[in-house]
Design a protein around this motif. Structure first.
Motif, PDB file in Angstrom:
ATOM      1  N   LEU A  37       0.844  -1.194   0.000  1.00 27.55           N
ATOM      2  CA  LEU A  37       0.000   0.000   0.000  1.00 27.55           C
ATOM      3  C   LEU A  37       0.875   1.237   0.000  1.00 27.55           C
ATOM      4  N   LEU A  38       0.263   2.397  -0.336  1.00 30.77           N
ATOM      5  CA  LEU A  38       0.972   3.684  -0.370  1.00 30.77           C
ATOM      6  C   LEU A  38       0.317   4.641   0.619  1.00 30.77           C
ATOM      7  N   ILE A  39       1.152   5.493   1.225  1.00 29.31           N
ATOM      8  CA  ILE A  39       0.668   6.570   2.078  1.00 29.31           C
ATOM      9  C   ILE A  39       1.181   7.880   1.501  1.00 29.31           C
ATOM     10  N   VAL A  40       0.251   8.744   1.079  1.00 28.90           N
ATOM     11  CA  VAL A  40       0.580  10.085   0.610  1.00 28.90           C
ATOM     12  C   VAL A  40       0.356  11.026   1.785  1.00 28.90           C
ATOM     13  N   ALA A  41       1.432  11.646   2.282  1.00 24.25           N
ATOM     14  CA  ALA A  41       1.339  12.370   3.563  1.00 24.25           C
ATOM     15  C   ALA A  41       1.928  13.753   3.450  1.00 24.25           C
ATOM     16  N   ARG A  42       1.414  14.614   4.346  1.00 21.80           N
ATOM     17  CA  ARG A  42       1.928  15.973   4.505  1.00 21.80           C
ATOM     18  C   ARG A  42       1.379  16.534   5.803  1.00 21.80           C
ATOM     19  N   GLY A  43       2.154  17.393   6.481  1.00 20.22           N
ATOM     20  CA  GLY A  43       1.694  18.006   7.715  1.00 20.22           C
ATOM     21  C   GLY A  43       0.678  19.100   7.460  1.00 20.22           C
ATOM     22  N   GLY A  44       0.243  19.741   8.551  1.00 23.28           N
ATOM     23  CA  GLY A  44      -0.769  20.770   8.439  1.00 23.28           C
ATOM     24  C   GLY A  44      -0.243  22.046   7.815  1.00 23.28           C
ATOM     25  N   GLY A  45      -1.158  22.943   7.499  1.00 21.51           N
ATOM     26  CA  GLY A  45      -0.807  24.209   6.874  1.00 21.51           C
ATOM     27  C   GLY A  45      -2.046  24.922   6.389  1.00 21.51           C
ATOM     28  N   SER A  46      -1.844  26.035   5.709  1.00 24.68           N
ATOM     29  CA  SER A  46      -2.967  26.785   5.175  1.00 24.68           C
ATOM     30  C   SER A  46      -3.500  26.105   3.923  1.00 24.68           C
ATOM     31  N   LEU A  47      -4.630  26.600   3.444  1.00 22.42           N
ATOM     32  CA  LEU A  47      -5.230  26.040   2.232  1.00 22.42           C
ATOM     33  C   LEU A  47      -4.299  26.208   1.040  1.00 22.42           C
ATOM     34  N   GLU A  48      -3.620  27.345   0.982  1.00 23.52           N
ATOM     35  CA  GLU A  48      -2.683  27.573  -0.117  1.00 23.52           C
ATOM     36  C   GLU A  48      -1.509  26.607  -0.049  1.00 23.52           C
ATOM     37  N   ASP A  49      -1.020  26.329   1.181  1.00 22.86           N
ATOM     38  CA  ASP A  49       0.124  25.423   1.334  1.00 22.86           C
ATOM     39  C   ASP A  49      -0.222  24.015   0.881  1.00 22.86           C
TER      40      ASP A  49
END
Length: 457
Positions: free
Chosen positions: A198-210
Protein backbone atom coordinates in the motif's frame (compact mmCIF):
# COMPACT_ATOMS: atom_id res chain seq x y z
CA UNK A 1 -23.37 76.47 18.53
CA UNK A 2 -19.83 75.36 19.34
CA UNK A 3 -19.14 71.63 19.94
CA UNK A 4 -16.67 70.16 22.38
CA UNK A 5 -13.97 67.81 21.07
CA UNK A 6 -15.69 64.73 22.50
CA UNK A 7 -19.04 65.79 20.97
CA UNK A 8 -17.47 66.31 17.55
CA UNK A 9 -15.64 62.96 17.68
CA UNK A 10 -18.86 61.22 18.76
CA UNK A 11 -20.69 62.79 15.82
CA UNK A 12 -17.93 61.61 13.49
CA UNK A 13 -18.17 58.06 14.90
CA UNK A 14 -21.94 57.94 14.37
CA UNK A 15 -21.56 59.31 10.86
CA UNK A 16 -18.89 56.75 9.90
CA UNK A 17 -20.75 53.82 11.44
CA UNK A 18 -24.04 54.91 9.90
CA UNK A 19 -22.81 55.63 6.37
CA UNK A 20 -19.99 53.07 6.05
CA UNK A 21 -20.82 50.39 8.66
CA UNK A 22 -20.02 46.73 7.98
CA UNK A 23 -17.53 46.18 5.16
CA UNK A 24 -15.02 43.70 3.72
CA UNK A 25 -11.54 45.18 3.22
CA UNK A 26 -8.76 43.59 1.16
CA UNK A 27 -5.16 44.60 1.67
CA UNK A 28 -1.71 43.79 3.03
CA UNK A 29 -0.93 43.58 6.74
CA UNK A 30 1.49 46.26 7.85
CA UNK A 31 2.71 46.44 11.42
CA UNK A 32 1.13 43.84 13.72
CA UNK A 33 1.30 44.03 17.53
CA UNK A 34 -0.54 41.45 19.69
CA UNK A 35 -1.22 42.93 23.15
CA UNK A 36 -0.98 41.14 26.47
CA UNK A 37 -4.74 41.53 26.83
CA UNK A 38 -5.25 39.24 23.85
CA UNK A 39 -6.28 42.01 21.45
CA UNK A 40 -4.39 42.34 18.17
CA UNK A 41 -3.57 45.80 16.81
CA UNK A 42 -2.32 46.09 13.23
CA UNK A 43 -2.57 48.14 10.06
CA UNK A 44 -3.78 47.17 6.61
CA UNK A 45 -2.53 49.00 3.54
CA UNK A 46 -2.38 49.12 -0.22
CA UNK A 47 -0.27 51.21 -2.56
CA UNK A 48 -2.23 54.38 -1.77
CA UNK A 49 -3.56 54.28 1.79
CA UNK A 50 -3.27 52.75 5.25
CA UNK A 51 -5.92 51.95 7.92
CA UNK A 52 -5.60 51.18 11.63
CA UNK A 53 -7.31 47.90 12.66
CA UNK A 54 -8.09 46.07 15.89
CA UNK A 55 -9.27 42.50 16.47
CA UNK A 56 -10.45 41.92 19.99
CA UNK A 57 -9.52 38.99 22.20
CA UNK A 58 -12.38 36.57 21.51
CA UNK A 59 -12.31 37.08 17.73
CA UNK A 60 -8.52 36.70 17.72
CA UNK A 61 -8.71 33.44 19.72
CA UNK A 62 -11.34 32.02 17.34
CA UNK A 63 -9.44 32.99 14.18
CA UNK A 64 -7.51 30.24 12.36
CA UNK A 65 -5.40 32.83 10.52
CA UNK A 66 -2.28 34.07 12.30
CA UNK A 67 -1.58 37.59 11.11
CA UNK A 68 1.92 38.43 10.02
CA UNK A 69 3.48 41.42 8.29
CA UNK A 70 3.16 41.40 4.50
CA UNK A 71 0.27 38.92 4.51
CA UNK A 72 -2.58 39.42 1.99
CA UNK A 73 -5.88 39.23 3.87
CA UNK A 74 -9.60 39.89 3.63
CA UNK A 75 -10.98 41.59 6.74
CA UNK A 76 -14.64 41.40 7.76
CA UNK A 77 -15.72 44.07 10.22
CA UNK A 78 -17.04 47.58 10.82
CA UNK A 79 -15.56 51.04 10.22
CA UNK A 80 -15.68 53.34 13.24
CA UNK A 81 -13.83 56.17 14.99
CA UNK A 82 -11.83 55.47 18.15
CA UNK A 83 -12.96 58.34 20.37
CA UNK A 84 -9.97 58.09 22.73
CA UNK A 85 -7.65 59.29 19.95
CA UNK A 86 -10.10 60.56 17.39
CA UNK A 87 -8.67 58.22 14.75
CA UNK A 88 -10.43 56.24 12.03
CA UNK A 89 -10.31 52.52 12.87
CA UNK A 90 -11.57 49.21 11.44
CA UNK A 91 -12.90 46.73 14.04
CA UNK A 92 -12.25 43.22 12.68
CA UNK A 93 -14.60 40.30 13.41
CA UNK A 94 -13.18 37.72 10.98
CA UNK A 95 -10.01 37.27 8.89
CA UNK A 96 -9.51 35.25 5.73
CA UNK A 97 -6.42 34.95 3.61
CA UNK A 98 -6.88 36.80 0.33
CA UNK A 99 -7.65 34.59 -2.63
CA UNK A 100 -9.20 31.82 -0.55
CA UNK A 101 -12.61 32.54 -1.98
CA UNK A 102 -11.39 31.75 -5.48
CA UNK A 103 -9.52 28.65 -4.23
CA UNK A 104 -12.62 27.41 -2.41
CA UNK A 105 -14.70 27.85 -5.56
CA UNK A 106 -12.14 25.86 -7.56
CA UNK A 107 -12.14 23.18 -4.85
CA UNK A 108 -15.94 22.79 -4.96
CA UNK A 109 -16.04 22.77 -8.76
CA UNK A 110 -13.41 20.00 -9.03
CA UNK A 111 -15.12 18.06 -6.23
CA UNK A 112 -18.44 18.11 -8.09
CA UNK A 113 -16.76 17.10 -11.37
CA UNK A 114 -14.90 14.11 -9.92
CA UNK A 115 -17.90 13.02 -7.88
CA UNK A 116 -20.02 13.01 -11.03
CA UNK A 117 -17.42 10.75 -12.68
CA UNK A 118 -17.67 8.29 -9.77
CA UNK A 119 -14.12 8.75 -8.46
CA UNK A 120 -15.46 9.07 -4.89
CA UNK A 121 -17.71 5.98 -5.00
CA UNK A 122 -17.09 3.35 -2.33
CA UNK A 123 -17.47 0.57 -4.91
CA UNK A 124 -14.24 1.67 -6.58
CA UNK A 125 -12.16 1.71 -3.39
CA UNK A 126 -9.46 -0.94 -2.94
CA UNK A 127 -9.31 -2.97 0.26
CA UNK A 128 -6.23 -2.50 2.41
CA UNK A 129 -4.32 -5.63 3.44
CA UNK A 130 -4.68 -6.41 7.17
CA UNK A 131 -1.02 -7.42 7.54
CA UNK A 132 1.09 -5.49 5.02
CA UNK A 133 4.68 -6.55 4.56
CA UNK A 134 5.88 -3.37 2.86
CA UNK A 135 4.61 0.22 2.70
CA UNK A 136 5.56 3.06 0.35
CA UNK A 137 5.65 6.64 1.61
CA UNK A 138 5.20 9.64 -0.69
CA UNK A 139 6.07 12.75 1.28
CA UNK A 140 8.87 15.19 1.97
CA UNK A 141 12.21 13.72 3.05
CA UNK A 142 12.68 16.54 5.57
CA UNK A 143 10.56 17.79 8.41
CA UNK A 144 8.79 16.29 11.39
CA UNK A 145 6.21 14.27 9.44
CA UNK A 146 8.57 11.57 8.14
CA UNK A 147 10.24 11.26 11.55
CA UNK A 148 6.92 10.90 13.39
CA UNK A 149 5.75 8.25 10.94
CA UNK A 150 9.03 6.34 11.25
CA UNK A 151 8.72 6.25 15.06
CA UNK A 152 5.16 4.87 14.87
CA UNK A 153 6.27 2.17 12.39
CA UNK A 154 9.10 1.13 14.71
CA UNK A 155 6.81 1.02 17.73
CA UNK A 156 3.86 -0.83 16.22
CA UNK A 157 5.24 -3.00 13.41
CA UNK A 158 9.04 -3.01 13.16
CA UNK A 159 8.95 -6.00 10.76
CA UNK A 160 7.25 -3.94 7.99
CA UNK A 161 9.58 -2.66 5.28
CA UNK A 162 9.05 1.06 4.70
CA UNK A 163 10.23 2.75 1.49
CA UNK A 164 10.30 6.53 0.93
CA UNK A 165 9.90 8.25 -2.42
CA UNK A 166 10.61 11.92 -1.54
CA UNK A 167 8.58 14.61 -3.27
CA UNK A 168 7.88 18.31 -2.90
CA UNK A 169 4.61 18.76 -0.96
CA UNK A 170 4.20 22.54 -1.30
CA UNK A 171 4.65 25.22 -3.91
CA UNK A 172 4.33 25.54 -7.66
CA UNK A 173 4.60 22.27 -9.56
CA UNK A 174 4.42 20.08 -6.44
CA UNK A 175 1.25 18.42 -7.73
CA UNK A 176 3.09 17.01 -10.77
CA UNK A 177 5.79 15.47 -8.59
CA UNK A 178 3.19 13.83 -6.31
CA UNK A 179 1.19 12.48 -9.27
CA UNK A 180 4.35 11.13 -10.93
CA UNK A 181 5.40 9.36 -7.72
CA UNK A 182 1.97 7.69 -7.37
CA UNK A 183 2.01 6.56 -11.01
CA UNK A 184 5.60 5.33 -10.72
CA UNK A 185 4.77 3.10 -7.75
CA UNK A 186 1.70 1.88 -9.59
CA UNK A 187 4.14 0.55 -12.27
CA UNK A 188 7.01 -0.21 -9.92
CA UNK A 189 8.62 -2.77 -12.21
CA UNK A 190 9.02 -0.20 -14.98
CA UNK A 191 10.64 2.37 -12.69
CA UNK A 192 12.79 0.00 -10.66
CA UNK A 193 10.89 0.55 -7.41
CA UNK A 194 10.34 -2.19 -4.81
CA UNK A 195 6.81 -3.66 -4.74
CA UNK A 196 4.66 -2.48 -1.81
CA UNK A 197 1.31 -3.56 -0.40
CA UNK A 198 0.00 0.00 0.00
CA UNK A 199 0.97 3.68 -0.37
CA UNK A 200 0.67 6.57 2.08
CA UNK A 201 0.58 10.09 0.61
CA UNK A 202 1.34 12.37 3.56
CA UNK A 203 1.93 15.97 4.50
CA UNK A 204 1.69 18.01 7.71
CA UNK A 205 -0.77 20.77 8.44
CA UNK A 206 -0.81 24.21 6.87
CA UNK A 207 -2.97 26.78 5.18
CA UNK A 208 -5.23 26.04 2.23
CA UNK A 209 -2.68 27.57 -0.12
CA UNK A 210 0.12 25.42 1.33
CA UNK A 211 -1.86 22.21 0.79
CA UNK A 212 -3.36 23.22 -2.54
CA UNK A 213 -1.22 20.81 -4.56
CA UNK A 214 -3.30 17.95 -3.10
CA UNK A 215 -6.43 19.59 -4.54
CA UNK A 216 -5.22 19.45 -8.14
CA UNK A 217 -6.92 17.19 -10.65
CA UNK A 218 -3.68 15.55 -11.78
CA UNK A 219 -3.06 14.21 -8.26
CA UNK A 220 -6.67 13.02 -7.88
CA UNK A 221 -6.61 11.07 -11.14
CA UNK A 222 -3.20 9.52 -10.38
CA UNK A 223 -4.54 8.21 -7.04
CA UNK A 224 -7.77 6.95 -8.62
CA UNK A 225 -5.85 5.05 -11.33
CA UNK A 226 -3.25 3.54 -8.99
CA UNK A 227 -3.54 -0.27 -8.76
CA UNK A 228 -2.02 -0.18 -5.25
CA UNK A 229 -4.26 0.90 -2.30
CA UNK A 230 -3.58 4.54 -1.41
CA UNK A 231 -4.03 6.19 1.99
CA UNK A 232 -4.34 9.99 2.06
CA UNK A 233 -2.90 11.62 5.20
CA UNK A 234 -2.78 15.33 4.48
CA UNK A 235 -2.95 18.04 7.14
CA UNK A 236 -4.90 17.80 10.36
CA UNK A 237 -8.22 16.20 11.23
CA UNK A 238 -10.20 19.31 10.19
CA UNK A 239 -8.43 19.63 6.82
CA UNK A 240 -9.98 18.01 3.76
CA UNK A 241 -8.47 17.79 0.29
CA UNK A 242 -9.56 16.27 -3.01
CA UNK A 243 -6.95 13.55 -2.44
CA UNK A 244 -8.85 12.51 0.71
CA UNK A 245 -12.03 11.85 -1.25
CA UNK A 246 -10.30 9.92 -4.06
CA UNK A 247 -8.01 7.80 -1.89
CA UNK A 248 -9.00 4.32 -0.73
CA UNK A 249 -8.74 5.49 2.90
CA UNK A 250 -8.54 8.93 4.48
CA UNK A 251 -6.48 9.34 7.67
CA UNK A 252 -6.85 12.46 9.85
CA UNK A 253 -3.07 12.82 10.30
CA UNK A 254 0.10 11.15 8.95
CA UNK A 255 0.76 9.30 12.21
CA UNK A 256 -2.85 8.18 12.35
CA UNK A 257 -2.38 6.74 8.86
CA UNK A 258 0.44 4.52 10.14
CA UNK A 259 -1.73 3.32 13.02
CA UNK A 260 -4.60 2.55 10.64
CA UNK A 261 -2.57 0.42 8.22
CA UNK A 262 -0.39 -1.49 10.68
CA UNK A 263 -1.34 -4.07 13.30
CA UNK A 264 -0.45 -3.33 16.90
CA UNK A 265 2.79 -5.31 17.29
CA UNK A 266 2.84 -5.58 21.10
CA UNK A 267 -0.84 -6.59 21.20
CA UNK A 268 -0.25 -9.12 18.43
CA UNK A 269 2.76 -10.55 20.27
CA UNK A 270 0.70 -10.94 23.44
CA UNK A 271 -2.10 -12.67 21.50
CA UNK A 272 0.35 -15.05 19.79
CA UNK A 273 2.02 -15.83 23.10
CA UNK A 274 -1.35 -16.63 24.66
CA UNK A 275 -2.21 -18.89 21.69
CA UNK A 276 1.14 -20.64 22.06
CA UNK A 277 0.54 -21.32 25.75
CA UNK A 278 -2.90 -22.75 25.04
CA UNK A 279 -1.49 -25.01 22.30
CA UNK A 280 1.22 -26.21 24.67
CA UNK A 281 -1.31 -27.05 27.38
CA UNK A 282 -3.49 -28.94 24.93
CA UNK A 283 -0.56 -30.88 23.49
CA UNK A 284 0.57 -31.79 26.99
CA UNK A 285 -2.88 -33.13 27.84
CA UNK A 286 -2.95 -35.21 24.65
CA UNK A 287 0.55 -36.52 25.34
CA UNK A 288 -0.35 -37.48 28.92
CA UNK A 289 -3.43 -39.41 27.76
CA UNK A 290 -1.52 -41.19 25.02
CA UNK A 291 1.27 -42.08 27.47
CA UNK A 292 -1.27 -43.50 29.89
CA UNK A 293 -2.90 -45.65 27.21
CA UNK A 294 0.44 -46.86 25.97
CA UNK A 295 1.49 -47.80 29.51
CA UNK A 296 -1.68 -49.79 30.00
CA UNK A 297 -1.08 -51.69 26.76
CA UNK A 298 2.54 -52.40 27.68
CA UNK A 299 1.48 -53.78 31.05
CA UNK A 300 -0.99 -56.08 29.18
CA UNK A 301 -3.91 -54.77 31.11
CA UNK A 302 -6.07 -55.33 28.03
CA UNK A 303 -6.48 -58.47 25.94
CA UNK A 304 -6.88 -56.47 22.77
CA UNK A 305 -6.21 -52.90 21.62
CA UNK A 306 -9.96 -52.67 21.03
CA UNK A 307 -10.38 -52.79 24.79
CA UNK A 308 -8.97 -49.27 24.86
CA UNK A 309 -11.61 -48.07 22.41
CA UNK A 310 -14.58 -49.87 23.93
CA UNK A 311 -15.24 -47.30 26.68
CA UNK A 312 -15.17 -44.54 24.08
CA UNK A 313 -17.46 -46.50 21.77
CA UNK A 314 -19.86 -47.03 24.65
CA UNK A 315 -19.72 -43.33 25.44
CA UNK A 316 -20.55 -42.55 21.82
CA UNK A 317 -23.54 -44.88 22.03
CA UNK A 318 -24.71 -43.13 25.17
CA UNK A 319 -24.35 -39.77 23.48
CA UNK A 320 -26.28 -41.05 20.49
CA UNK A 321 -29.14 -42.22 22.73
CA UNK A 322 -29.10 -38.93 24.60
CA UNK A 323 -29.13 -37.04 21.32
CA UNK A 324 -32.07 -39.04 19.99
CA UNK A 325 -33.98 -38.63 23.25
CA UNK A 326 -33.31 -34.88 23.31
CA UNK A 327 -34.51 -34.52 19.73
CA UNK A 328 -37.61 -36.59 20.42
CA UNK A 329 -38.44 -34.37 23.37
CA UNK A 330 -37.72 -31.29 21.29
CA UNK A 331 -39.96 -32.55 18.48
CA UNK A 332 -42.74 -33.48 20.91
CA UNK A 333 -42.50 -30.05 22.46
CA UNK A 334 -42.83 -28.57 18.98
CA UNK A 335 -45.86 -30.73 18.22
CA UNK A 336 -47.49 -29.69 21.50
CA UNK A 337 -46.87 -26.08 20.68
CA UNK A 338 -48.42 -26.54 17.22
CA UNK A 339 -51.48 -28.19 18.79
CA UNK A 340 -51.90 -25.26 21.16
CA UNK A 341 -51.55 -22.81 18.32
CA UNK A 342 -54.14 -24.77 16.30
CA UNK A 343 -56.64 -24.65 19.14
CA UNK A 344 -56.01 -20.98 19.66
CA UNK A 345 -56.46 -20.28 15.95
CA UNK A 346 -59.70 -22.25 15.91
CA UNK A 347 -60.94 -20.29 18.91
CA UNK A 348 -60.13 -17.09 17.04
CA UNK A 349 -61.59 -18.26 13.71
CA UNK A 350 -64.07 -15.76 12.16
CA UNK A 351 -66.82 -18.39 12.15
CA UNK A 352 -66.37 -18.97 15.88
CA UNK A 353 -66.36 -15.26 16.46
CA UNK A 354 -69.52 -14.82 14.37
CA UNK A 355 -71.23 -17.66 16.30
CA UNK A 356 -70.35 -16.04 19.61
CA UNK A 357 -71.59 -12.67 18.39
CA UNK A 358 -74.82 -14.33 17.14
CA UNK A 359 -75.43 -15.87 20.54
CA UNK A 360 -74.78 -12.57 22.18
CA UNK A 361 -77.21 -10.83 19.81
CA UNK A 362 -79.89 -13.47 20.54
CA UNK A 363 -79.46 -12.91 24.26
CA UNK A 364 -79.69 -9.15 23.77
CA UNK A 365 -82.83 -9.59 21.65
CA UNK A 366 -84.54 -11.64 24.41
CA UNK A 367 -83.55 -9.09 27.02
CA UNK A 368 -84.75 -6.25 24.80
CA UNK A 369 -88.15 -7.89 24.21
CA UNK A 370 -88.59 -8.61 27.94
CA UNK A 371 -87.63 -5.07 28.89
CA UNK A 372 -89.97 -3.64 26.22
CA UNK A 373 -92.87 -5.82 27.46
CA UNK A 374 -92.28 -4.70 31.01
CA UNK A 375 -92.10 -1.06 30.01
CA UNK A 376 -95.26 -1.47 27.92
CA UNK A 377 -97.15 -3.08 30.81
CA UNK A 378 -96.09 -0.31 33.20
CA UNK A 379 -97.03 2.36 30.67
CA UNK A 380 -100.41 0.70 29.97
CA UNK A 381 -101.27 0.58 33.67
CA UNK A 382 -100.31 4.24 34.07
CA UNK A 383 -102.39 5.15 31.04
CA UNK A 384 -105.44 3.28 32.34
CA UNK A 385 -105.10 5.06 35.68
CA UNK A 386 -104.90 8.44 34.00
CA UNK A 387 -107.91 7.55 31.82
CA UNK A 388 -109.93 6.64 34.92
CA UNK A 389 -108.93 9.91 36.59
CA UNK A 390 -109.81 11.92 33.52
CA UNK A 391 -113.13 10.10 33.15
CA UNK A 392 -113.94 10.69 36.81
CA UNK A 393 -113.36 14.41 36.37
CA UNK A 394 -115.13 14.73 33.02
CA UNK A 395 -118.30 16.93 32.71
CA UNK A 396 -120.37 13.90 31.67
CA UNK A 397 -119.73 12.24 35.02
CA UNK A 398 -120.74 15.43 36.75
CA UNK A 399 -124.00 15.48 34.80
CA UNK A 400 -124.71 11.90 35.88
CA UNK A 401 -124.73 13.10 39.47
CA UNK A 402 -127.77 15.35 38.72
CA UNK A 403 -126.12 18.53 37.50
CA UNK A 404 -126.90 20.33 34.23
CA UNK A 405 -125.12 22.69 31.89
CA UNK A 406 -126.99 25.84 30.85
CA UNK A 407 -125.85 27.70 27.77
CA UNK A 408 -127.07 30.92 26.28
CA UNK A 409 -127.95 31.56 22.67
CA UNK A 410 -124.28 32.42 22.01
CA UNK A 411 -123.13 29.11 23.44
CA UNK A 412 -121.63 30.55 26.60
CA UNK A 413 -122.27 28.91 29.98
CA UNK A 414 -124.72 30.65 32.25
CA UNK A 415 -123.53 30.97 35.79
CA UNK A 416 -125.74 33.77 37.17
CA UNK A 417 -129.51 33.97 36.67
CA UNK A 418 -129.47 37.76 37.00
CA UNK A 419 -127.42 37.99 33.85
CA UNK A 420 -130.14 36.30 31.72
CA UNK A 421 -133.01 38.58 30.64
CA UNK A 422 -136.55 37.31 30.66
CA UNK A 423 -137.60 35.53 27.53
CA UNK A 424 -134.09 34.41 26.70
CA UNK A 425 -133.93 30.99 25.11
CA UNK A 426 -131.50 28.74 26.96
CA UNK A 427 -130.04 25.34 26.13
CA UNK A 428 -129.83 22.80 28.94
CA UNK A 429 -127.57 19.74 28.76
CA UNK A 430 -128.37 16.83 31.05
CA UNK A 431 -126.78 13.44 31.66
CA UNK A 432 -129.11 12.02 28.99
CA UNK A 433 -130.13 14.43 26.33
CA UNK A 434 -130.57 18.17 25.85
CA UNK A 435 -133.48 20.60 25.84
CA UNK A 436 -134.33 24.24 25.24
CA UNK A 437 -136.09 26.49 27.77
CA UNK A 438 -137.18 30.12 28.00
CA UNK A 439 -136.37 32.35 30.97
CA UNK A 440 -139.61 33.23 32.86
CA UNK A 441 -139.90 35.18 36.08
CA UNK A 442 -143.13 33.43 37.11
CA UNK A 443 -142.16 29.99 35.89
CA UNK A 444 -144.00 29.90 32.51
CA UNK A 445 -144.26 27.15 29.90
CA UNK A 446 -141.41 25.86 27.80
CA UNK A 447 -141.01 27.14 24.30
CA UNK A 448 -141.57 23.70 22.83
CA UNK A 449 -144.85 23.32 24.71
CA UNK A 450 -143.29 21.08 27.37
CA UNK A 451 -144.71 21.78 30.79
CA UNK A 452 -142.00 22.53 33.31
CA UNK A 453 -142.05 23.23 37.01
CA UNK A 454 -138.74 24.97 37.59
CA UNK A 455 -138.09 27.17 40.56
CA UNK A 456 -137.76 30.46 38.74
CA UNK A 457 -136.48 29.12 35.36
Amino acid sequence: MALSVSELVAELRRAVEGQVGDQVVVGEVGSCKPASSGHVYFTIKDERAQLDCVMYKFQAAASRVVLREGMKVELFGKATVYEGRGRLQFTVTRVREAGLGELQARFEALKRKLAAEGLFDAEGKLELPPFPKSVGLITSATGAVIQDMRHVFERRAPWIKVFLLPVQVQGAGAEHGIASAVRAWGRFDEFGLPPVDLLIVARGGGSLEDMWCFNEEVVARAIAECPVPVVSAVGHETDFTIADFVADLRAPTPTAAVELVTPDGPALDAWLEDCGERVKRRLYQVWERADLMLGLLVQRKFKSPLDVLNPFIQRLDDLEYEWEDAWQKRLQSGYDWLDRMELELKARHPKQFCRMMGERLDGLEVRLKSAAAQRFAVASGALELLAAQVEARSPQETLKRGYALVQGEDGRLVRDAEQVPEGTRLRVSLARGKMSVVRREDGGEAADGEELQPDGV
